[in-house]
Design a protein around this motif. Sequence first.
Motif, PDB file in Angstrom:
ATOM      1  N   VAL A   1      45.648  45.680  46.246  1.00  0.00           N
ATOM      2  CA  VAL A   1      44.890  44.736  45.418  1.00  0.00           C
ATOM      3  C   VAL A   1      45.223  44.934  43.939  1.00  0.00           C
ATOM      4  CG1 VAL A   1      42.562  44.100  44.655  1.00  0.00           C
ATOM      5  CG2 VAL A   1      43.043  44.417  47.095  1.00  0.00           C
ATOM      6  N   ARG A   2      45.314  46.184  43.502  1.00  0.00           N
ATOM      7  CA  ARG A   2      45.623  46.452  42.093  1.00  0.00           C
ATOM      8  C   ARG A   2      47.000  45.889  41.720  1.00  0.00           C
ATOM      9  NH1 ARG A   2      42.987  49.713  38.771  1.00  0.00           N
ATOM     10  NH2 ARG A   2      42.035  50.929  40.457  1.00  0.00           N
ATOM     11  N   TYR A   3      47.979  46.079  42.602  1.00  0.00           N
ATOM     12  CA  TYR A   3      49.309  45.529  42.325  1.00  0.00           C
ATOM     13  C   TYR A   3      49.225  44.016  42.130  1.00  0.00           C
ATOM     14  CZ  TYR A   3      54.180  44.244  42.600  1.00  0.00           C
ATOM     15  OH  TYR A   3      55.423  43.706  42.298  1.00  0.00           O
ATOM     16  N   HIS A   4      48.517  43.340  43.004  1.00  0.00           N
ATOM     17  CA  HIS A   4      48.441  41.881  42.927  1.00  0.00           C
ATOM     18  C   HIS A   4      47.636  41.397  41.728  1.00  0.00           C
ATOM     19  CE1 HIS A   4      50.213  42.116  46.909  1.00  0.00           C
ATOM     20  NE2 HIS A   4      50.510  40.847  46.779  1.00  0.00           N
ATOM     21  N   ALA A   5      46.649  42.182  41.304  1.00  0.00           N
ATOM     22  CA  ALA A   5      45.906  41.823  40.094  1.00  0.00           C
ATOM     23  C   ALA A   5      46.805  41.914  38.861  1.00  0.00           C
ATOM     24  CB  ALA A   5      44.693  42.739  39.932  1.00  0.00           C
ATOM     25  N   ARG A   6      47.751  42.846  38.887  1.00  0.00           N
ATOM     26  CA  ARG A   6      48.620  43.078  37.725  1.00  0.00           C
ATOM     27  C   ARG A   6      49.921  42.296  37.775  1.00  0.00           C
ATOM     28  NH1 ARG A   6      48.139  49.666  36.869  1.00  0.00           N
ATOM     29  NH2 ARG A   6      45.898  49.669  36.374  1.00  0.00           N
TER      30      ARG A   6
ATOM     31  N   LEU B   1      45.980  42.298  53.865  1.00  0.00           N
ATOM     32  CA  LEU B   1      47.061  41.861  52.972  1.00  0.00           C
ATOM     33  C   LEU B   1      46.669  40.570  52.255  1.00  0.00           C
ATOM     34  CD1 LEU B   1      50.208  42.652  55.141  1.00  0.00           C
ATOM     35  CD2 LEU B   1      49.291  43.964  53.234  1.00  0.00           C
ATOM     36  N   ASP B   2      45.961  39.687  52.949  1.00  0.00           N
ATOM     37  CA  ASP B   2      45.505  38.439  52.320  1.00  0.00           C
ATOM     38  C   ASP B   2      44.548  38.705  51.167  1.00  0.00           C
ATOM     39  OD1 ASP B   2      47.019  36.730  53.832  1.00  0.00           O
ATOM     40  OD2 ASP B   2      45.420  36.225  55.246  1.00  0.00           O
ATOM     41  N   LEU B   3      43.795  39.806  51.226  1.00  0.00           N
ATOM     42  CA  LEU B   3      42.881  40.138  50.124  1.00  0.00           C
ATOM     43  C   LEU B   3      43.644  40.232  48.808  1.00  0.00           C
ATOM     44  CD1 LEU B   3      40.654  42.953  51.717  1.00  0.00           C
ATOM     45  CD2 LEU B   3      40.028  40.558  51.347  1.00  0.00           C
ATOM     46  N   GLY B   4      44.738  40.960  48.827  1.00  0.00           N
ATOM     47  CA  GLY B   4      45.516  41.129  47.607  1.00  0.00           C
ATOM     48  C   GLY B   4      46.117  39.827  47.130  1.00  0.00           C
ATOM     49  N   MET B   5      46.649  39.055  48.053  1.00  0.00           N
ATOM     50  CA  MET B   5      47.273  37.795  47.661  1.00  0.00           C
ATOM     51  C   MET B   5      46.249  36.832  47.078  1.00  0.00           C
ATOM     52  SD  MET B   5      50.231  37.325  50.551  1.00  0.00           S
ATOM     53  CE  MET B   5      49.369  37.970  51.968  1.00  0.00           C
ATOM     54  N   GLY B   6      45.017  36.895  47.593  1.00  0.00           N
ATOM     55  CA  GLY B   6      43.959  36.054  47.034  1.00  0.00           C
ATOM     56  C   GLY B   6      43.590  36.461  45.619  1.00  0.00           C
ATOM     57  N   VAL B   7      43.532  37.770  45.373  1.00  0.00           N
ATOM     58  CA  VAL B   7      43.215  38.262  44.030  1.00  0.00           C
ATOM     59  C   VAL B   7      44.231  37.752  43.018  1.00  0.00           C
ATOM     60  CG1 VAL B   7      43.169  40.358  42.602  1.00  0.00           C
ATOM     61  CG2 VAL B   7      41.879  40.274  44.728  1.00  0.00           C
ATOM     62  N   ALA B   8      45.494  37.696  43.414  1.00  0.00           N
ATOM     63  CA  ALA B   8      46.541  37.220  42.505  1.00  0.00           C
ATOM     64  C   ALA B   8      46.291  35.784  42.061  1.00  0.00           C
ATOM     65  CB  ALA B   8      47.908  37.325  43.180  1.00  0.00           C
TER      66      ALA B   8
ATOM     67  N   ARG C   1      41.738  37.321  36.543  1.00  0.00           N
ATOM     68  CA  ARG C   1      42.269  37.313  35.177  1.00  0.00           C
ATOM     69  C   ARG C   1      41.589  38.417  34.388  1.00  0.00           C
ATOM     70  NH1 ARG C   1      44.972  34.589  37.727  1.00  0.00           N
ATOM     71  NH2 ARG C   1      45.838  32.513  37.347  1.00  0.00           N
ATOM     72  N   GLU C   2      42.368  39.105  33.563  1.00  0.00           N
ATOM     73  CA  GLU C   2      41.795  40.129  32.692  1.00  0.00           C
ATOM     74  C   GLU C   2      40.774  39.491  31.767  1.00  0.00           C
ATOM     75  OE1 GLU C   2      45.003  41.944  30.625  1.00  0.00           O
ATOM     76  OE2 GLU C   2      45.877  42.833  32.420  1.00  0.00           O
ATOM     77  N   GLY C   3      39.738  40.239  31.459  1.00  0.00           N
ATOM     78  CA  GLY C   3      38.719  39.723  30.561  1.00  0.00           C
ATOM     79  C   GLY C   3      37.658  38.894  31.243  1.00  0.00           C
ATOM     80  N   GLY C   4      37.697  38.838  32.582  1.00  0.00           N
ATOM     81  CA  GLY C   4      36.685  38.096  33.320  1.00  0.00           C
ATOM     82  C   GLY C   4      35.387  38.889  33.422  1.00  0.00           C
TER      83      GLY C   4
ATOM     84  N   GLN D   1      36.539  47.372  39.129  1.00  0.00           N
ATOM     85  CA  GLN D   1      35.433  46.882  39.945  1.00  0.00           C
ATOM     86  C   GLN D   1      35.943  46.023  41.103  1.00  0.00           C
ATOM     87  OE1 GLN D   1      33.259  45.001  36.706  1.00  0.00           O
ATOM     88  NE2 GLN D   1      31.579  46.475  36.907  1.00  0.00           N
ATOM     89  N   VAL D   2      36.893  45.172  40.805  1.00  0.00           N
ATOM     90  CA  VAL D   2      37.465  44.314  41.853  1.00  0.00           C
ATOM     91  C   VAL D   2      38.166  45.168  42.903  1.00  0.00           C
ATOM     92  CG1 VAL D   2      39.208  42.543  42.333  1.00  0.00           C
ATOM     93  CG2 VAL D   2      37.696  42.301  40.353  1.00  0.00           C
ATOM     94  N   VAL D   3      38.968  46.101  42.442  1.00  0.00           N
ATOM     95  CA  VAL D   3      39.735  46.952  43.351  1.00  0.00           C
ATOM     96  C   VAL D   3      38.798  47.734  44.276  1.00  0.00           C
ATOM     97  CG1 VAL D   3      41.165  49.041  43.408  1.00  0.00           C
ATOM     98  CG2 VAL D   3      41.815  47.123  41.938  1.00  0.00           C
ATOM     99  N   TYR D   4      37.740  48.324  43.711  1.00  0.00           N
ATOM    100  CA  TYR D   4      36.812  49.116  44.535  1.00  0.00           C
ATOM    101  C   TYR D   4      36.103  48.233  45.556  1.00  0.00           C
ATOM    102  CZ  TYR D   4      33.283  52.428  45.982  1.00  0.00           C
ATOM    103  OH  TYR D   4      32.494  53.255  46.738  1.00  0.00           O
ATOM    104  N   GLN D   5      35.627  47.068  45.106  1.00  0.00           N
ATOM    105  CA  GLN D   5      34.920  46.169  46.021  1.00  0.00           C
ATOM    106  C   GLN D   5      35.840  45.698  47.146  1.00  0.00           C
ATOM    107  OE1 GLN D   5      31.373  45.002  45.777  1.00  0.00           O
ATOM    108  NE2 GLN D   5      32.110  44.868  47.874  1.00  0.00           N
TER     109      GLN D   5
END
Length: 198
Positions: free
Chosen positions: A97-102, A162-169, A173-176, A182-186
């Motif tokens: 998830v962290r990779y996909h957020a970044r 795997l879909d969780l990460g792709m959805g996060v992408a 957005r940073e600053g949300g 928090q997103v990664v832990y949840q």
Amino acid sequence: MVAAVRRGASAGRAADIRAAALSLFSERGYPGTTMADIGAAVGIRGPSLYKHVDSKQELLAQIMTGTMDELMRTHRAAVAGCEDVVERLRRAAEAHVRYHARHRLEAFVGTREIRSLEEPHRAQVLARRAAYERAFRELIVEGVEAGRFVTASGKLTSYAILDLGMGVAVWYREGGDMTEDQVVYQYGDFALRLAGVH
């Protein structure tokens, strides 16, 4: 010394070209992007661009294989040195998830442009994707066999995680209103629930 400086400059230029291609592929799509567009984005005329890269197809393949190789590297690092299968799955899901957020552009291009890859690049990327999914599935199956997870299908559970990460992408957005941590832990919690932690 001079040769080392030239190699460094060349590597930097190659990275700039890949970054420009990634941005343009995400914005215009692979078919809608030309080598001239990529050259213009980095200030290189078309013919000179071919000193750094063979083709647009090579750039797409570099981006997509590089993304999968980095995902596998982060997965291995996340689970290394941890014996507990539940914690390993959490760590693997959080890293995913962290990779996909970044790396939203890599995720977007990787999903949309698989159709644009030619052989043997397509097979290489698909093999990497299969290996990455299998790494998650093996964790889930191990957890089921140990009585730690309850799920009817390790394969479907791995796909869902795997879909969780792709959805996060898509939406993160940073600053949300939620931080990346928090997103990664949840989402780590979500992954454990999908696996049916027992």
